[in-house]
Design a protein around this motif. Structure first.
Motif, short mmCIF file in Angstrom:
data_model
loop_
_atom_site.label_atom_id
_atom_site.label_comp_id
_atom_site.label_asym_id
_atom_site.label_seq_id
_atom_site.Cartn_x
_atom_site.Cartn_y
_atom_site.Cartn_z
N GLY A 84 11.35 -13.47 -2.44
CA GLY A 84 10.15 -14.17 -2.84
C GLY A 84 10.40 -15.28 -3.83
O GLY A 84 9.48 -16.00 -4.21
N SER A 85 11.64 -15.47 -4.25
CA SER A 85 11.95 -16.49 -5.24
C SER A 85 12.29 -17.82 -4.59
O SER A 85 12.43 -17.92 -3.38
N HIS A 86 12.43 -18.84 -5.43
CA HIS A 86 12.75 -20.17 -4.94
C HIS A 86 14.08 -20.19 -4.21
O HIS A 86 15.04 -19.53 -4.61
N SER A 89 16.93 -23.99 0.28
CA SER A 89 16.81 -24.34 1.69
C SER A 89 15.52 -23.89 2.34
O SER A 89 15.39 -23.92 3.56
N SER A 90 14.54 -23.47 1.56
CA SER A 90 13.30 -22.94 2.13
C SER A 90 12.38 -24.06 2.57
O SER A 90 11.26 -24.23 2.08
N TYR A 91 12.84 -24.84 3.54
CA TYR A 91 12.09 -26.01 3.99
C TYR A 91 10.75 -25.60 4.60
O TYR A 91 9.71 -26.18 4.30
N ALA A 92 10.77 -24.58 5.44
CA ALA A 92 9.54 -24.17 6.12
C ALA A 92 8.50 -23.66 5.13
O ALA A 92 7.31 -23.70 5.41
N ARG A 93 8.95 -23.20 3.96
CA ARG A 93 8.04 -22.67 2.95
C ARG A 93 7.69 -23.74 1.92
O ARG A 93 7.10 -23.44 0.89
N TYR A 94 8.04 -25.01 2.20
CA TYR A 94 7.75 -26.13 1.29
C TYR A 94 8.35 -25.87 -0.09
O TYR A 94 7.76 -26.21 -1.12
#
Length: 494
Positions: A84-86, A89-94
């Motif tokens: 749940g953290s930053h 590479s979490s592009y889909a999660r903005y």
């Protein structure tokens, strides 16, 4: 699989492609094919084009990342994550930044594909098949080579379009590295890029062949025209642009002053595809994707261009999607091998459909497989109901494949299942949206017919009430087109 691109990394052609990036070494390589040799023979030019296609199939690009990393979280699609953290590479999660390793891999693979396209196009356009080097009065350009150049230009436009959609203003050039003076490609305004690739495709499409001649696993005239329309509709719409007067700003949502010109282009070129009457929506919605999972290509129906993966070689379509099929101690009891099933749909997505929409029950997968050990120490497979914030996207699944054509028991990815980058349904909805904007409402009967054709396929009775409500005014029709996209394109990243 009919006309499937196979064994495309041929030694000689690979040597040409790799040698082209290393001319500065000035070392003789007797086994490498020179550019002059490759582009003096049509058989070698075709092989060189296959190498260009191969750059699009890699996992860091359309083989995996496009379908997963860069498929946005929304009220339709969702990616699962136990963290749940930053994440960089979490592009889909903005929730990404410039340190994202997956993003860097996509970026690198994208510009690798662009370089291969630029190299191929430049070399082919300097060949004897394109330029009359002997001043022969009876000479004419070779139609097959013009088709191949058009295919490379389609691939180049495709990746530039996706880069602009994902990142906005990006580095841009049509010149291969060996012919550029600058080492660093300059960042270019997105509208300049869009204008350039639209103009490039307009010129190329005139000389390209229809899908009936080249198959939907290759870029065709219809695909070139459909790409022009998709790029134009994107260019005419709003996008987040940098606020150059305030570097602390997230940017400004804007569309160009001449946006109606782009809508007109979108309308004209989708009309060309529709008028050609070479594609249709005859097949049931689910059969479009089940056919892909069974390695069947259909050249005259919904698919216009499918990214052509090869079984047990490239592509994770159906490994990313579909129900999870988990191994126990690295074993599976079925013939399909493991499936991750982590390209999911929002759990509430299914409640957004209208009653009796056949897409709802097909696409939304509420169950998955797992394994347990029973009291007799026997491995037993179990079907589990998905009970969280996501459901599986059942459009593509290894489990749809007939047992005789299924992947081996030990397989994971590299399914070889094609991904439909462009479908006729999208062409119809682009036309409907563009006409509605230009006419300030759904006065174009063809626009209404386009929306009706897509919507009616999903209903046994056609659901005429939906269209009746949609034609009330411009805003109602625009919302109807957006809703139709929501129901039609889950997991397709458009």
């Amino acid at each position: 699989k009919d006309m499937k691109i196979k064994n495309i990394l041929l030694t000689g052609v690979a040597a040409w492609a790799l040698a082209s990036c290393n001319d500065y070494l000035e070392v003789d390589a007797p086994s490498a094919y020179s550019e002059d040799f490759v582009f003096s023979q049509k058989t070698e030019i075709e092989r060189a084009l296959n190498v260009v296609y191969a750059q699009a199939l890699v996992g860091d690009l359309y083989g995996n990342a496009y379908q997963l990393t860069f498929n946005y979280n929304s009220d339709v699609d969702i990616q699962i994550s136990s963290d749940g953290s930053h994440s960089h590479s979490s592009y889909a999660r903005y929730d990404c930044d410039d340190e994202g390793g997956d993003i860097l891999k996509f970026w690198t693979a994208a510009y690798n594909l662009i370089e291969y396209c630029n190299k191929f196009i430049s070399s082919a356009e300097n060949s004897k098949f394109y330029v009359n080097t002997n001043d022969d009065p009876e000479w004419s350009q070779d139609g097959q080579v013009l088709q191949w150049i058009g295919e490379a230009k389609c691939l180049r436009a495709m990746i530039y379009h996706d880069l602009v959609v994902m990142f906005g203003d990006v580095p841009f050039t049509f010149t291969p590295a060996s012919k550029r003076e600058e080492y660093v490609i300059p960042v270019t305004d997105r509208q300049t890029i869009q204008n350039a690739i639209i103009a490039d495709l307009k010129a190329a499409s005139v000389k390209m062949s229809p899908a009936s001649s080249v198959t939907v696993e290759r870029c065709s005239k219809e695909f070139a025209q459909a790409m022009i329309a998709r790029i134009a509709l994107t260019a005419g719409g709003y996008s987040l642009r940098p606020n150059k007067n305030d570097n602390r700003s997230y940017g400004i949502m804007q569309r160009p002053d001449n946006y109606k010109e782009y809508y007109q282009t979108a309308r004209n070129y989708t009309d060309s595809v529709i008028s050609a009457n070479s594609h249709d929506l005859r097949a049931e919605y689910q059969n479009v994707f089940v056919n892909e999972c069974n390695y069947q290509t259909v050249n005259n129906d919904d698919p216009i261009f499918e990214i052509p993966f090869a079984k047990e070689s490239t592509g994770n379509t159906g490994y990313i999607q579909g129900p999870t099929y988990s191994p126990y101690e690295n074993k599976t009891t079925g013939v399909w091998g493991e499936t991750k099933g982590n390209g999911r749909l929002h759990a509430f997505y299914r409640f957004l459909f209208r009653d009796n929409d056949k897409r709802r029950e097909f696409v939304n997968g509420l169950w998955y497989y797992t394994y347990r050990i029973d009291a007799t120490n026997t491995q037993v497979d179990s079907i589990i109901i998905r009970n969280d914030y996501s459901v599986h996207n059942n459009k593509w699944s290894k489990l749809w494949t007939a047992e005789g054509s299924a992947l081996c028991n030990a397989s994971t990815g590299s399914t070889g299942i094609n991904f439909p980058y462009m479908r006729y349904a999208d062409v119809l909805l682009i036309y409907a949206e563009a006409a509605n904007e230009l006419d300030r409402g759904p006065s174009d009967t063809k626009a209404v017919a386009c929306l009706t054709k897509v919507h009616a396929r999903a209903f046994t009775d056609g659901d005429a009430d939906f269209i009746t409500a949609a034609v009330a005014n411009k805003e109602a029709f625009q919302k109807a087109v957006m809703d139709e996209r929501k129901w039609e394109f889950a997991g397709e990243n458009i």
